[in-house]
Every structure is written in C-alpha cells, then in structure tokens.
Design an enzyme around this catalytic site. Structure first.
Site, PDB file in Angstrom:
ATOM      1  N   CYS A 131       0.758  -1.139   0.057  1.00  0.00           N
ATOM      2  CA  CYS A 131      -0.223   0.029  -0.199  1.00  0.00           C
ATOM      3  C   CYS A 131       0.795   1.447  -0.173  1.00  0.00           C
ATOM      4  O   CYS A 131       1.589   1.580  -0.808  1.00  0.00           O
ATOM      5  CB  CYS A 131      -0.972  -0.006   1.108  1.00  0.00           C
ATOM      6  SG  CYS A 131      -2.411   1.064   0.978  1.00  0.00           S
ATOM      7  N   HIS A 132       0.816   2.011   0.945  1.00  0.00           N
ATOM      8  CA  HIS A 132       1.670   3.193   1.230  1.00  0.00           C
ATOM      9  C   HIS A 132       3.062   2.844   1.770  1.00  0.00           C
ATOM     10  O   HIS A 132       3.864   3.873   1.878  1.00  0.00           O
ATOM     11  CB  HIS A 132       1.157   4.343   2.176  1.00  0.00           C
ATOM     12  CG  HIS A 132      -0.193   5.102   1.371  1.00  0.00           C
ATOM     13  ND1 HIS A 132      -1.508   4.575   1.288  1.00  0.00           N
ATOM     14  CD2 HIS A 132      -0.182   6.169   0.887  1.00  0.00           C
ATOM     15  CE1 HIS A 132      -2.308   5.250   0.709  1.00  0.00           C
ATOM     16  NE2 HIS A 132      -1.798   6.284   0.441  1.00  0.00           N
ATOM     17  N   GLY A 133       3.408   1.784   2.191  1.00  0.00           N
ATOM     18  CA  GLY A 133       4.651   1.396   2.719  1.00  0.00           C
ATOM     19  C   GLY A 133       5.665   1.452   1.967  1.00  0.00           C
ATOM     20  O   GLY A 133       6.707   1.915   2.471  1.00  0.00           O
TER      21      GLY A 133
END
Length: 185
Positions: A111-113
C-alpha cells in the site's frame, strides 16, 4: 507451503498502520513458521487504522533503538497513510530500512509502505507497485511502477491494497523462504 522455521522478520510500524496489512501478513508468517517481531519507534503499543476509524492496539516487541537489522532475516513494511508518512520522517527508521537493502535481505511493502523506500533511496531502477496515490512519488524517485496485485523484484515484494493481501502474503512467504535455502546452501 514453504517452511520459514528460524526466519526472524522485523515488522516496522507505528501508529496509524493499516490494521489488516500488519495482522494478515504477520499471521501468515507465523503459520509458515517465521518469527515476526514488531519494531516501532516507541515501546508503547501501536494503534492500527481500520478503514475509517482507529483499530486495535498491537504490542511492540522491540523499539527501533533496540532493534538491529543484523538480528533479522527480512523486513515487512505495512501501509496505511499515517504509518509510513511518520516513519519516513524518522532517520533511524529510514536507516534501518536502508540496511536491509544494503545487506541483500528481502523486504516486503504494501500500500503506502513503499513511501519509506523513497526516503531510504532504494527504489531507483526497481520494478514495484503500491497504492496508486503514491505512484508519481515512486516514479519521480526512479522506480518502474506497475499496476499489479504483487510485484517481486530481486527480493523486493510490493503490493497495492488490502484487496491484494492474499497474493502479497503468498509472495512474501515464497521470497522469505529463500533465506532458509541460502542458509542451508
């Protein structure tokens, strides 16, 4: 299912991690025999984000100050909007992530990782995916961004959203199992 016995995985997170993006891969790692260790900037429990509200607390196993990348075989970076944005502002967290790449250890981010990967300066010329909103940031940092459920590029496993967690968990277990192959070679 590959056997991850003896594999220690640092799960780097802080408040605001997307709850399912930490819990589901952590459970999959445990089921495969790995030892996931939650690492955070604080020793206090960290609180997840569950879609549109605060979620559950997760106990921290080691603080970032206590954690040494040499003690781990792989790294997991859950997403959420707040979690990676906070971690990327923490130079110790960025250095911790960068060390895994320097040592050639597998890293999984969903995801935004991958935002923290930008600050660690490890995405240039790497093929990866992420939540679509950070695509431009990754491309500007030199990544080859693709819209796929999961992408594996030389030990870097990335995925887009919680909808892709099945494919993500399967890929990270497969890649992390190579650590045991190398240890036993």
């Amino acid at each position: 299912m590959p056997n991850l016995d003896g594999i220690r995985v640092a799960v780097l997170a802080t408040d605001g991690f997307e709850q399912v993006e930490l819990i589901e891969p952590r459970n999959a790692l445990e089921a495969a025999g790995a030892e996931p260790v939650v690492v955070a900037p604080t020793s206090d429990a960290i609180t997840g984000w569950d879609r549109s509200n605060w979620g559950d607390d997760v106990e921290v196993d080691l603080t970032l100050a206590e954690a040494e990348s040499d003690d781990f075989d792989a790294l997991l970076l859950p997403g959420g909007v707040m979690n990676p944005d906070t971690l990327r502002m923490n130079e110790h967290a960025v250095d911790f992530v960068r060390t895994f790449f320097g040592d050639g250890k597998p890293v999984a981010a969903i995801c935004h990782g991958p935002q923290i990967l930008i600050d660690a300066d490890v995405v240039r010329s790497r093929r990866l995916t992420s939540y679509p909103a950070i695509r431009r940031d990754l491309v500007n940092a030199g990544a080859d961004w693709v819209d796929q459920a999961v992408v594996v590029d030389d030990g870097l496993i990335t995925s887009r959203t919680p909808a892709d967690l099945g494919a993500f968990s399967e890929a990270l277990i497969s890649e992390f199992s190579l650590v045991n192959v190398l240890k036993n070679a």
